[in-house]
Design an enzyme around this catalytic site. Structure first.
Site, PDB file in Angstrom:
ATOM      1  N   ASP A  69       0.866  -1.167   0.000  1.00  0.00           N
ATOM      2  CA  ASP A  69       0.000   0.000   0.000  1.00  0.00           C
ATOM      3  C   ASP A  69       0.910   1.226   0.000  1.00  0.00           C
ATOM      4  O   ASP A  69       1.966   1.210   0.638  1.00  0.00           O
ATOM      5  CB  ASP A  69      -0.935   0.008   1.216  1.00  0.00           C
ATOM      6  CG  ASP A  69      -2.136   0.896   0.959  1.00  0.00           C
ATOM      7  OD1 ASP A  69      -2.946   0.558   0.072  1.00  0.00           O
ATOM      8  OD2 ASP A  69      -2.265   1.943   1.624  1.00  0.00           O
ATOM      9  N   LYS A 172      13.172   5.104 -12.434  1.00  0.00           N
ATOM     10  CA  LYS A 172      12.151   5.258 -11.382  1.00  0.00           C
ATOM     11  C   LYS A 172      12.204   4.069 -10.412  1.00  0.00           C
ATOM     12  O   LYS A 172      12.228   4.249  -9.204  1.00  0.00           O
ATOM     13  CB  LYS A 172      10.740   5.370 -11.991  1.00  0.00           C
ATOM     14  CG  LYS A 172       9.667   5.416 -10.910  1.00  0.00           C
ATOM     15  CD  LYS A 172       8.235   5.403 -11.395  1.00  0.00           C
ATOM     16  CE  LYS A 172       7.293   5.229 -10.199  1.00  0.00           C
ATOM     17  NZ  LYS A 172       5.900   5.039 -10.546  1.00  0.00           N
ATOM     18  N   ARG A 178       8.353   2.077  -3.938  1.00  0.00           N
ATOM     19  CA  ARG A 178       8.033   0.658  -4.119  1.00  0.00           C
ATOM     20  C   ARG A 178       9.309  -0.141  -4.363  1.00  0.00           C
ATOM     21  O   ARG A 178       9.500  -1.220  -3.826  1.00  0.00           O
ATOM     22  CB  ARG A 178       7.054   0.487  -5.281  1.00  0.00           C
ATOM     23  CG  ARG A 178       6.223  -0.745  -5.184  1.00  0.00           C
ATOM     24  CD  ARG A 178       5.016  -0.788  -6.099  1.00  0.00           C
ATOM     25  NE  ARG A 178       4.959   0.274  -7.068  1.00  0.00           N
ATOM     26  CZ  ARG A 178       4.229   1.380  -6.926  1.00  0.00           C
ATOM     27  NH1 ARG A 178       3.491   1.548  -5.856  1.00  0.00           N
ATOM     28  NH2 ARG A 178       4.243   2.316  -7.849  1.00  0.00           N
TER      29      ARG A 178
HETATM   30  P1  IMP Z   1      -1.527   1.881  -4.026  1.00  0.00           P
HETATM   31  O1  IMP Z   1      -1.743   1.690  -2.582  1.00  0.00           O
HETATM   32  O2  IMP Z   1      -0.198   1.370  -4.474  1.00  0.00           O
HETATM   33  O3  IMP Z   1      -2.667   1.414  -4.865  1.00  0.00           O
HETATM   34  O4  IMP Z   1      -1.405   3.447  -4.268  1.00  0.00           O
HETATM   35  C1  IMP Z   1      -2.438   4.352  -3.933  1.00  0.00           C
HETATM   36  C2  IMP Z   1      -2.368   5.532  -4.862  1.00  0.00           C
HETATM   37  O5  IMP Z   1      -1.121   6.207  -4.684  1.00  0.00           O
HETATM   38  C3  IMP Z   1      -2.432   5.188  -6.351  1.00  0.00           C
HETATM   39  O6  IMP Z   1      -3.753   5.120  -6.809  1.00  0.00           O
HETATM   40  C4  IMP Z   1      -1.697   6.355  -6.975  1.00  0.00           C
HETATM   41  O7  IMP Z   1      -2.544   7.467  -7.122  1.00  0.00           O
HETATM   42  C5  IMP Z   1      -0.645   6.682  -5.919  1.00  0.00           C
HETATM   43  N1  IMP Z   1       0.626   6.012  -6.247  1.00  0.00           N
HETATM   44  C6  IMP Z   1       1.078   4.826  -5.771  1.00  0.00           C
HETATM   45  N2  IMP Z   1       2.278   4.532  -6.298  1.00  0.00           N
HETATM   46  C7  IMP Z   1       2.573   5.550  -7.118  1.00  0.00           C
HETATM   47  C8  IMP Z   1       3.682   5.796  -7.971  1.00  0.00           C
HETATM   48  O8  IMP Z   1       4.648   5.032  -8.082  1.00  0.00           O
HETATM   49  N3  IMP Z   1       3.640   6.946  -8.667  1.00  0.00           N
HETATM   50  C9  IMP Z   1       2.592   7.828  -8.583  1.00  0.00           C
HETATM   51  N4  IMP Z   1       1.532   7.627  -7.838  1.00  0.00           N
HETATM   52  C10 IMP Z   1       1.519   6.488  -7.096  1.00  0.00           C
END
Ligand code: IMP
Length: 195
Positions: A69, A172, A178
């Site tokens: 997350d 990146k 991540r």
């Molecule tokens: P998730 O928990 O990885 O789904 O991330 C939640 C939200 O954070 C995503 O819907 C994106 O808007 C933003 N997000 C997560 N990882 C990235 C990234 O590597 N670049 C840009 N936005 C990110």
């Protein structure tokens, strides 16, 4: 090479993490194991959501798995959008809507410091482990670049002149929240296997 189930329905993240992991692990998707389901993420912290997603898929499949997350935390906005990064501009909003909202909230603001934070929860042989990755940077005043996803066009990592959306993916992935969290998980796995 080991197989590891990734508890996500986001195909972009699946590819990104497989790229980061290279040949050390083969990532299985939910579809690969016939568990094509909506995963709940209703917690109020990034850590809580990562744990909730991993436990949900582990309980459903019985397989070793991990979930991640991520949140974008902006200093001048007291850490928002944080755990609400995906739906900051409202349910069913687009990446563009979210970017528009933070640019509006930051208009006229000098302090544009922000960080992306990822927490991975790994469930392996019945035990839970967490790995955190973070990257610091600033929110640009306008969008730059067309690659990536989410807030990439407005996130300029410290020490670089390109936003995440302008960088080739290998760059990146090498410095991202991540990438760093995955790297910690792989190092931990490798050190465990070496024992
Ligand atoms: P998730 O928990 O990885 O789904 O991330 C939640 C939200 O954070 C995503 O819907 C994106 O808007 C933003 N997000 C997560 N990882 C990235 C990234 O590597 N670049 C840009 N936005 C990110």
């Amino acid at each position: 090479m080991s197989d590891l189930l990734f508890a996500t329905n986001n195909q972009h993240k699946l590819r990104e993490i497989q790229d980061i992991l290279g040949h050390d692990f083969k990532i299985l998707s939910l579809r690969d194991v016939g568990a094509d389901v909506e995963i709940p993420e209703t917690q109020e912290t990034i850590e809580g959501n990562a744990v909730q997603k991993a436990r949900f898929i582990h309980e459903m499949t019985g397989l070793n798995c991990f979930a991640d997350d991520t949140g974008l935390e902006i200093e001048s906005l007291q850490g928002r959008p944080g755990v609400y990064s995906a739906r900051y501009a409202g349910e069913n909003c687009s990446f563009d809507d979210n970017i528009d909202k933070i640019l509006l909230e930051l208009s006229g603001c000098e302090n544009r410091k922000a960080c992306f934070r990822t927490v991975i929860c790994l469930i392996m042989d019945g035990h839970e482990y967490q790995f955190e990755g973070r990257v610091d940077g600033v929110i640009t005043k306008e969008r730059h670049g067309a690659d990536g996803f989410g807030y990439d066009p407005v996130f300029l990592p410290d020490g670089f002149k390109q936003t995440f959306a302008e960088m080739p993916s290998y760059l990146k992935n090498g410095i991202s929240h991540r990438g760093r969290a995955v790297d910690k998980m792989v190092k931990w796995q490798n050190s465990k296997m070496a024992k």
